[in-house]
Write a protein that holds these residues in place. Structure first.
Motif, PDB file in Angstrom:
ATOM      1  N   GLU A   1       0.983  -1.155  -0.368  1.00 39.49           N
ATOM      2  CA  GLU A   1       0.465   0.139   0.150  1.00 39.49           C
ATOM      3  C   GLU A   1       1.259   0.980  -0.174  1.00 39.49           C
ATOM      4  OE1 GLU A   1      -0.027  -1.915   4.533  1.00 39.49           O
ATOM      5  OE2 GLU A   1      -0.068  -2.394   2.335  1.00 39.49           O
ATOM      6  N   SER A   2       2.096   1.210   0.275  1.00 37.11           N
ATOM      7  CA  SER A   2       2.843   1.705   0.595  1.00 37.11           C
ATOM      8  C   SER A   2       3.306   3.025  -1.158  1.00 37.11           C
ATOM      9  CB  SER A   2       4.085   2.233   1.389  1.00 37.11           C
ATOM     10  OG  SER A   2       4.543   0.714   0.719  1.00 37.11           O
ATOM     11  N   TRP A   3       3.133   1.727  -1.855  1.00 41.74           N
ATOM     12  CA  TRP A   3       3.887   1.982  -3.516  1.00 41.74           C
ATOM     13  C   TRP A   3       2.697   2.810  -4.162  1.00 41.74           C
ATOM     14  CZ3 TRP A   3       8.447   0.448  -5.318  1.00 41.74           C
ATOM     15  CH2 TRP A   3       9.227  -0.584  -4.598  1.00 41.74           C
ATOM     16  N   PRO A   4       3.539   3.437  -5.559  1.00 35.11           N
ATOM     17  CA  PRO A   4       2.667   4.558  -6.179  1.00 35.11           C
ATOM     18  C   PRO A   4       2.849   3.508  -7.520  1.00 35.11           C
ATOM     19  CG  PRO A   4       4.621   5.124  -5.963  1.00 35.11           C
ATOM     20  CD  PRO A   4       4.573   4.069  -5.655  1.00 35.11           C
ATOM     21  N   ALA A   5       1.045   4.121  -7.521  1.00 33.21           N
ATOM     22  CA  ALA A   5       0.849   2.894  -8.751  1.00 33.21           C
ATOM     23  C   ALA A   5       2.227   3.081 -10.411  1.00 33.21           C
ATOM     24  CB  ALA A   5      -0.458   3.533  -9.419  1.00 33.21           C
ATOM     25  N   ILE A   6       2.914   4.685 -10.731  1.00 31.03           N
ATOM     26  CA  ILE A   6       3.375   3.963 -11.350  1.00 31.03           C
ATOM     27  C   ILE A   6       4.516   2.846 -11.520  1.00 31.03           C
ATOM     28  CG2 ILE A   6       3.223   6.108 -12.320  1.00 31.03           C
ATOM     29  CD1 ILE A   6       5.700   6.987 -10.284  1.00 31.03           C
ATOM     30  N   SER A   7       5.145   2.412 -10.378  1.00 33.84           N
ATOM     31  CA  SER A   7       6.321   1.622 -10.385  1.00 33.84           C
ATOM     32  C   SER A   7       5.788   0.239  -9.149  1.00 33.84           C
ATOM     33  CB  SER A   7       6.675   2.052  -9.113  1.00 33.84           C
ATOM     34  OG  SER A   7       7.180   2.874  -7.843  1.00 33.84           O
ATOM     35  N   PHE A   8       4.342   0.211  -9.138  1.00 31.54           N
ATOM     36  CA  PHE A   8       3.865  -0.767  -8.587  1.00 31.54           C
ATOM     37  C   PHE A   8       3.842  -1.958  -8.898  1.00 31.54           C
ATOM     38  CE2 PHE A   8       0.229  -3.771  -6.939  1.00 31.54           C
ATOM     39  CZ  PHE A   8       0.733  -4.184  -5.786  1.00 31.54           C
ATOM     40  N   ASP A   9       3.932  -1.793 -10.169  1.00 34.77           N
ATOM     41  CA  ASP A   9       3.256  -3.742 -11.472  1.00 34.77           C
ATOM     42  C   ASP A   9       5.503  -3.818 -11.403  1.00 34.77           C
ATOM     43  OD1 ASP A   9       1.682  -3.749 -11.834  1.00 34.77           O
ATOM     44  OD2 ASP A   9       1.323  -2.810 -14.243  1.00 34.77           O
TER      45      ASP A   9
END
Length: 694
Positions: free
Chosen positions: A357-365
């Motif tokens: 949950e602490s990761w931004p969407a742009i780098s989560f994948d």
């Protein structure tokens, strides 16, 4: 039984009672025919079909003017492999009702089974004409065109079908197969929109779209050796380029140069400004996914490496500070991921310890891809043999460093019995009884990362699979994918095939195997004859073994490349391999370079190593295969997976005395057409002592 409708009309009128009897026989036949479809047992299926045939013949004896009964008889005969009988029955049906679309549909499938593709095409077109919505003749027509090698026409048909039946997995799969190898000659906006839709299809092999997507992008950007006429912003925000980078291969020298240029511009701009502009974030993320999928196959410059080293230092320092989160370093992480994985970070474990949950969407994948690496490292396996022999140590080391092949999805296939698949491949083969009804034990020897082994386990009915490989890292990926795909009828073990003994104590199978498959393995083993002997020790009497081997003639271009770029046994660094790939694109002294450049393997690091720079390689010819079979008491059954075009060319070359089972004839044919087996010889053998090959 009469099969001519004209003679049948001379019979006396049939009473109502007799017509009701005929109808009941026909209903019983339909019921038995439908039951046969769901029988996994060969004997039970045969029983149902025989029962159905008996009833429908009784119906036709009473009422020989019933076209529907002849049609059903044709379908029963087709399922039993009695193609000539099926053809006679459907001809009788069409004599009675020549404009019946359903009958033409059956005629098409009979012609298709007999490999009469032109006849099948005509029949399916008539079925569409006379009954456009009553059958799936439109789908069968597209399939027929594909089987006949008319890929452009087949792709166009599937493309139209996808507009109204795009949810159909069969249509999706066949469309992707037909698109493989196709290229665009000009920019077509409508095709671009269709390709964008196809690239969104999950759980399908989107790599098959690579050539078509890459060529369309070349046309759109007007790419040539001097660059592109398109503007940076237009390319950076092109939906097709962004989707291609994430979901398929980039099979284009020009596009690779473009990606390297775009990547360099992003890195330089972000390094100077201290951030990635929002309008370029999607491009940066897409290039990172492309890099991960291809194992960072593109080379970089010393200047870029210096900037990346600086970025890694910034990330590591930030991770040591209290309160740092992935959001704080998301831009730097994206820039790094365009060039290499995060594994080289000193504080990699700290980075991966942050909750999702602490990761931004742009780098989560991208973070999830690295999670997969950690999962794979934790998987272990039991040994099925001693590990490894000194002769095979280098091969093991290669696959530990470069697990192969890289894959994300399985093929889509209809589930079937192994015996049925063999009968389709070898119509004249007397299938051993132990392959028909019992649960089959199958050994996949040298499974690599497991794609083929999992296809076997998933799509063949009533099988248990044991998959062996010499590489821990390759097997870890296979086990991970098996769990993810929910495939449980498979077991993985570590093994050196040259050390292999009796496997009955090393697996849950506890008996010899009905079938062994060894694809693309023996030619990478120095002691390949010893390995083959060990495999045969684990094969049941009359069991089958499928083998795939490199062709000496088809690999001449690879030998040339090795002489040019790897003249000795010294190990090539990853960076050197990347540079060599670019040199191969430019090298004019390599004959038939296209077969290398068109290979999917050329577009990943592990694939390039396996394709061109393997630690060991043996090559064969039809005559050396013949000798190998004689030495190991194997009855050679014939090549498998041959396209219709190759078979027809072989027939034309050999004339009326052609024999697909004659390796001497194949030797003559390959000498004339040396690229025939560019994707390896694939063939089945049956273990029988004291054999003499033709």
């Amino acid at each position: 039984m009469a099969t001519d409708a004209r003679s049948a009309t001379k019979r006396p009128a049939i009473s109502r009672k007799r017509l009701l009897q005929a109808r009941q026989y026909k209903l019983n036949a339909y019921d038995q025919f439908e039951q046969a479809k769901y029988q996994q047992s060969h004997d039970l299926k045969t029983h149902c079909l025989n029962h159905a045939k008996k009833d429908i013949n009784q119906s036709l004896y009473i009422n020989p003017n019933d076209g529907d009964s002849f049609n059903l008889l044709a379908r029963i005969e087709l399922d039993q492999g009695q193609f000539k009988n099926a053809q006679r029955a459907i001809t009788s049906a069409l004599n009675i009702h020549p404009r019946n679309g359903g009958f033409h549909y059956s005629a098409g499938h009979i012609a298709l089974a007999m490999l009469y593709f032109d006849d099948a095409e005509v029949s399916f077109k008539k079925a569409i004409k006379y009954a456009p919505k009553e059958t799936r003749a439109d789908v069968s027509l597209a399939y027929t065109l594909a089987e006949a090698g008319k890929n452009v026409e087949a792709f166009c048909h599937y493309r139209e079908l996808a507009k109204t039946q795009g949810h159909d997995v069969h249509i999706r799969s066949r469309l992707l197969e037909c698109s493989s190898g196709l290229t665009a000659d000009y920019y077509d906006p409508e095709l671009e929109q269709d390709l964008l839709s196809y690239l969104k299809w999950d759980n399908m092999n989107r790599h098959l779209l690579a050539s078509l997507v890459s060529s369309l992008l070349e046309c759109k950007f007007q790419l040539n050796q001097d660059g592109s006429a398109a503007q940076f912003d237009d390319m950076a925000n092109c939906p097709l380029l962004l989707s291609a980078l994430r979901h398929t291969l980039i099979k284009s020298e020009l596009l690779e140069k473009l990606i390297m240029a775009l990547r360099h511009e992003l890195l330089c701009y972000a390094t100077k400004k201290g951030q990635i502009p929002n309008e370029y974030t999607a491009l940066c993320e897409a290039i990172a996914h492309y890099g991960l999928a291809g194992e960072y196959i593109l080379p970089d410059t010393d200047a870029e490496q210096n900037m990346i080293t600086m970025i890694k230092g910034i990330i590591d320092q930030s991770l040591e500070k209290i309160g740092c989160t992935p959001i704080d370093i998301s831009g730097a992480l994206l820039l790094l991921a365009m060039y290499e994985t995060w594994l080289s970070l000193n504080n990699f474990k700290t980075l991966m310890a942050f909750p999702d949950e602490s990761w931004p969407a742009i780098s989560f994948d991208i973070k999830k891809c690295h999670d997969e690496y950690l999962t794979l490292k934790a998987i272990t396996f039991d040994l099925a043999s001693n590990m490894p022999s000194q002769a095979e140590h280098q091969v093991k080391a290669q696959y530990e460093e470069h697990p192969y092949p890289r894959w994300s999805t399985l093929d889509y296939k209809n589930s079937t019995n192994y015996a049925n698949a063999l009968k389709h491949e070898y119509p004249n083969l007397n299938i051993p009884s132990h392959l028909k009804n019992n649960e089959l034990n199958i050994l996949i020897a040298g499974c690599g990362t497991g794609r083929h082994a999992l296809n076997v386990a998933k799509y063949f009915n009533n099988v248990k699979v044991l998959a062996l490989d010499i590489s821990q890292n390759s097997l870890a990926y296979a086990q991970y994918k098996a769990k993810k795909l929910g495939i449980h009828n498979i077991q993985f073990n570590l093994s050196d095939l040259t050390q292999l003994k009796d496997l009955s104590q090393a697996s849950a199978i506890c008996e010899k195997f009905n079938i062994i498959e060894c694809s693309g393995v023996l030619h990478h083993i120095k002691q390949y004859k010893k390995a083959l002997n060990n495999l045969l020790l684990n094969l049941k009497p009359n069991g089958l073994i499928k083998i795939s081997l490199y062709s000496e003639r088809a690999r001449k271009n690879v030998v040339t490349i090795r002489k040019l770029f790897k003249p000795d046994d010294s190990k090539l660094s990853d960076h050197k391999i990347k540079v060599i790939r670019q040199a191969i694109f430019q090298c004019d002294s390599i004959t038939d370079k296209n077969s290398i450049i068109k290979s999917d393997d050329f577009y990943s690091l592990s694939g390039t190593v396996d394709l061109l720079f393997h630690e060991y390689e043996e090559r064969f010819s039809p005559l050396s295969i013949k000798k190998l079979c004689q030495e190991h008491q194997l009855k050679w059954l014939g090549f498998s997976n041959l396209g219709h075009d190759i078979k027809q060319k072989f027939i034309d070359f050999q004339g009326e005395h052609y024999n697909f089972e004659n390796l001497n004839q194949w030797e003559e044919f390959e000498e004339k057409y040396p690229d025939t087996f560019s994707k390896m010889y694939q063939f089945y053998c049956q273990y029988e002592p004291k054999l003499i090959l033709k």
